[in-house]
Design an enzyme around this catalytic site. Structure first.
Site, short mmCIF file in Angstrom:
data_model
loop_
_atom_site.label_atom_id
_atom_site.label_comp_id
_atom_site.label_asym_id
_atom_site.label_seq_id
_atom_site.Cartn_x
_atom_site.Cartn_y
_atom_site.Cartn_z
N SER A 143 0.78 -1.33 0.02
CA SER A 143 -0.25 0.14 -0.04
C SER A 143 0.93 1.34 0.04
O SER A 143 1.93 1.24 0.54
CB SER A 143 -0.82 -0.04 1.20
OG SER A 143 -1.58 1.32 1.23
N TYR A 157 -1.75 -0.51 10.11
CA TYR A 157 -2.03 -1.12 8.88
C TYR A 157 -0.69 -0.58 8.04
O TYR A 157 -0.06 -1.33 7.35
CB TYR A 157 -3.21 -0.55 8.32
CG TYR A 157 -3.44 -0.92 7.09
CD1 TYR A 157 -3.93 -1.88 6.37
CD2 TYR A 157 -3.11 0.18 6.08
CE1 TYR A 157 -3.86 -2.18 4.96
CE2 TYR A 157 -3.54 0.11 4.64
CZ TYR A 157 -3.80 -1.07 4.11
OH TYR A 157 -3.89 -1.21 2.82
P1 NAP Z 1 -11.62 -5.64 0.24
O1 NAP Z 1 -12.46 -5.24 -0.82
O2 NAP Z 1 -11.83 -5.37 1.90
O3 NAP Z 1 -11.05 -7.07 0.13
C1 NAP Z 1 -10.49 -7.51 1.18
C2 NAP Z 1 -10.20 -9.32 0.69
O4 NAP Z 1 -9.24 -9.65 1.72
C3 NAP Z 1 -11.47 -9.96 0.74
O5 NAP Z 1 -11.74 -10.73 -0.18
C4 NAP Z 1 -11.38 -10.67 2.19
O6 NAP Z 1 -12.11 -12.18 2.01
C5 NAP Z 1 -9.93 -11.23 2.05
N1 NAP Z 1 -9.34 -11.51 3.24
C6 NAP Z 1 -9.33 -10.54 4.32
N2 NAP Z 1 -8.89 -11.46 5.42
C7 NAP Z 1 -8.36 -12.34 5.00
C8 NAP Z 1 -7.86 -13.71 5.58
N3 NAP Z 1 -7.50 -13.82 6.67
N4 NAP Z 1 -7.55 -14.71 4.71
C9 NAP Z 1 -8.08 -14.72 3.43
N5 NAP Z 1 -8.47 -13.65 2.76
C10 NAP Z 1 -8.74 -12.59 3.76
O7 NAP Z 1 -10.19 -4.85 0.21
P2 NAP Z 1 -9.15 -4.21 -1.16
O8 NAP Z 1 -9.33 -2.91 -1.09
O9 NAP Z 1 -9.65 -5.02 -2.45
O10 NAP Z 1 -7.86 -4.66 -0.80
C11 NAP Z 1 -7.10 -5.76 -1.07
C12 NAP Z 1 -5.70 -5.53 -0.87
O11 NAP Z 1 -5.35 -4.43 -1.43
C13 NAP Z 1 -5.17 -5.52 0.74
O12 NAP Z 1 -4.06 -5.92 1.08
C14 NAP Z 1 -5.16 -3.83 0.94
O13 NAP Z 1 -4.39 -3.79 2.20
C15 NAP Z 1 -4.60 -3.49 -0.22
N6 NAP Z 1 -4.85 -2.06 -0.53
C16 NAP Z 1 -6.20 -1.49 -0.58
C17 NAP Z 1 -6.18 -0.18 -0.93
C18 NAP Z 1 -7.59 0.57 -1.17
O14 NAP Z 1 -7.95 1.68 -1.19
N7 NAP Z 1 -8.54 -0.02 -1.30
C19 NAP Z 1 -5.05 0.61 -1.03
C20 NAP Z 1 -3.80 0.18 -0.85
C21 NAP Z 1 -3.67 -1.20 -0.44
P3 NAP Z 1 -13.62 -12.28 2.15
O15 NAP Z 1 -14.10 -11.72 0.92
O16 NAP Z 1 -13.76 -13.53 2.53
O17 NAP Z 1 -13.97 -11.49 3.47
#
Ligand code: NAP
Length: 248
Positions: A143, A157
């Site tokens: 991130s 985080y």
């Molecule tokens: P999201 O929509 O909240 O999705 C998170 C995903 O992670 C979900 O599919 C969830 O599974 C899965 N997950 C959470 N805990 C888990 C575990 N213990 N074991 C297996 N799966 C798990 O988040 P997102 O925004 O797409 O984020 C994806 C990645 O991008 C993350 O690493 C996040 O830190 C990174 N990121 C996001 C942003 C942003 O602005 N959105 C920015 C920087 C980095 P379920 O569907 O089963 O709940």
């Protein structure tokens, strides 16, 4: 050679966009999920309806036995693993460090850091030339928070993503001669449900003015960078980072 990918947290957000794009590029895809089976099954159905190959596998990436079962399922049902995307990640309610609990820090690091370590370890055991494997590629979803620090929101985080960045650098050097490339993407403010976990579903509207491109990014824009890093087009890129953050 058949391309086989595991996308952790592949049912929603950036993981779902990555699963769909990987399938379009010809990968057989394992859509890992933690709790949301419906979302993971939807992604699998979309891939299968387009003629691709995909399975959904429940596993908590922070639990060693779950990770082993996840990878064994892929061995048995999809074939030899060639790509891993460590995408699963969590954050918790926005607050200052002084108000956070040790239990919260353990949860955040267990998923974001140790989950990625466990999955990378299982992938290396299968991909490494030293173990008779044919090589492969790993992409860690870090991130921009690793550089920005997320003050007043979730420094824990951000620190977990800093750990993931260092993991990327060290692991890339460690396994380079074993035929495995390790890279990371650093997304900025991306339009997914993750911001609701921090208690502010409309966070991007508040912060987009800080972004030189003046908008949040899409999950697809992050997936594009991930798929490039996985591909042969990135064959000389390891230990590298792509910021997908609109210029921040
Ligand atoms: P999201 O929509 O909240 O999705 C998170 C995903 O992670 C979900 O599919 C969830 O599974 C899965 N997950 C959470 N805990 C888990 C575990 N213990 N074991 C297996 N799966 C798990 O988040 P997102 O925004 O797409 O984020 C994806 C990645 O991008 C993350 O690493 C996040 O830190 C990174 N990121 C996001 C942003 C942003 O602005 N959105 C920015 C920087 C980095 P379920 O569907 O089963 O709940």
């Amino acid at each position: 050679m058949k391309q086989v990918a595991i996308i952790t947290g592949g049912g929603r957000g950036i993981g779902a966009a990555t699963s769909l794009l990987a399938a379009q590029r010809g990968y057989a895809v394992c859509v890992n999920y933690h709790q949301n089976q419906t979302a993971a099954n939807d992604v699998v159905s979309k891939i299968q309806d387009s003629g691709g190959e995909a399975i959904a596998v429940q596993a908590d990436v922070s639990v060693e036995a779950d990770v082993e079962r996840l990878f064994q399922t892929v061995d048995a049902q999809l074939g030899v693993l060639t790509a891993l995307v460590n995408n699963a990640g969590i954050l918790e309610q926005q607050m200052k460090v002084e108000a956070m609990s040790l239990d919260r820090w353990k949860r955040v690091f267990a998923t974001n850091v140790f989950g990625s370590f466990l999955c990378a370890q299982a992938a290396i055991q299968r991909m490494s030339a030293q173990h008779g494997g044919w090589g492969g590629a790993i992409v860690n979803v870090s991130s921009l928070a690793a550089r920005a620090g997320s003050p007043g929101e979730y420094v824990d985080y951000a620190a977990s993503k800093g750990a993931l960045d260092t993991f990327t650098i060290g692991l890339a050097k460690e396994v380079a001669e074993e035929g495995i490339r390790v890279n990371a993407v650093r997304p900025g403010f991306i339009d997914t449900a993750m911001h609701a976990s921090g208690g502010e579903p409309n966070r991007i509207d508040r912060v987009k003015g800080q972004v030189p491109l003046k908008r949040g990014g899409t999950a697809k824009e992050v997936a594009n960078a991930i798929l490039w890093l996985l591909s042969e087009e990135a064959s000389y890129t390891t230990g590298g980072f792509i910021d997908v953050a609109g210029g921040r």
